[in-house]
Every structure is written in structure tokens, then in C-alpha cells.
Design an enzyme around this catalytic site. Sequence first.
Site, PDB file in Angstrom:
ATOM      1  N   ASP A 111       0.864  -1.182   0.000  1.00  0.00           N
ATOM      2  CA  ASP A 111       0.000   0.000   0.000  1.00  0.00           C
ATOM      3  C   ASP A 111       0.896   1.226   0.000  1.00  0.00           C
ATOM      4  O   ASP A 111       2.008   1.191   0.532  1.00  0.00           O
ATOM      5  CB  ASP A 111      -0.898   0.020   1.244  1.00  0.00           C
ATOM      6  CG  ASP A 111      -1.994  -1.031   1.201  1.00  0.00           C
ATOM      7  OD1 ASP A 111      -2.415  -1.412   0.095  1.00  0.00           O
ATOM      8  OD2 ASP A 111      -2.441  -1.458   2.273  1.00  0.00           O
ATOM      9  N   ASP A 129      -7.022  -1.304  -4.436  1.00  0.00           N
ATOM     10  CA  ASP A 129      -8.069  -0.890  -3.494  1.00  0.00           C
ATOM     11  C   ASP A 129      -8.946   0.197  -4.104  1.00  0.00           C
ATOM     12  O   ASP A 129     -10.177   0.162  -3.989  1.00  0.00           O
ATOM     13  CB  ASP A 129      -7.458  -0.362  -2.189  1.00  0.00           C
ATOM     14  CG  ASP A 129      -6.677  -1.407  -1.415  1.00  0.00           C
ATOM     15  OD1 ASP A 129      -6.991  -2.607  -1.534  1.00  0.00           O
ATOM     16  OD2 ASP A 129      -5.749  -1.015  -0.682  1.00  0.00           O
TER      17      ASP A 129
END
Length: 154
Positions: A111, A129
Site C-alpha cells: 500500500d 483498493d
Amino acid sequence: MYYYLITLAVIALDQLTKWIVVQNMEIGQKIEVIPGFLYWTSYRNDGAAWSILEGHMWFFYLITVVVIGIIIYIMQKYAKGKRLFSISLAFILGGAIGNFIDRVLHQEVVDFVQTVWGNYYFPIFNVADASLSVGVVLMLVYVFVDDRKTKGIK
């Protein structure tokens, strides 16, 4: 079939951006992109989107394979001729596969996108995401529009 191109583009962009982060940033390193709002922050997540259920990798393998299979089935069986529906599924599929690749190869997800709103730090996320979120929003729009068409509401 164009929707599979969207899926492939999402996967490619997701994997490319994650590779760039892994190659060029230390875990925890933060680069300010838009002062006070947007940062690239190198982070590793062994849970779902926004670190939900961290440490349960076997669960994500199983669920992701099932979800990918269901999405492909729905795309083949029901999405043909339904542009917004197929595009929403393409974004969801691309996001699911993008994070699944990380889980299988690295047992964690890279991330790096961090946004800040005043004193609130939104959970760090990635392209996959974001693609999942865009797909869900598009799906909601499709359902709302389709429902209005079915009921004859303008």
C-alpha cells in the site's frame, strides 16, 4: 470483451506502481505529493483493504479465488450489453486480482497512497483498493439507474 482490457489495465497499473514503491522506497518512508493532503507512504498490509482482518491470509486466498470466479461468471453470463455493469465488474475484478497477486507472491499487499483530511489520516491504500472502490460505486450507480429504468422513472 472490452471490459477485460479494463481489468488488465488496472492490474498492470497496480503492479507497476507497487513495483516502483518497493524498488524506490523504504517501508515507512513518506513522500509529500500535495502538501497537507496526499502522500506516497510505503506500507505493507497482510489484511484486506485498509488492513481489515490482518494476519488471516488463508482466508483471503479462498475468498479471492471464489470472488474472482463469481465475477468472471457474472461478466460472461449477465454483463454483455450492459456497459456500466460490465465496467464496474471489470474494476472490481482488476482490484481483486491485483491484490491477490501480492498475497500469493509476497504474503502481503503493498500500500502507498495516503490522504489526510485535517487531522484525519485515511487508511493507506493502493491502485487495486481504489479500483475496487470505483467498481463498487459504479455498481451502485448501475443498480440505481437500472432500478429507475425498470420502474419507468425519469
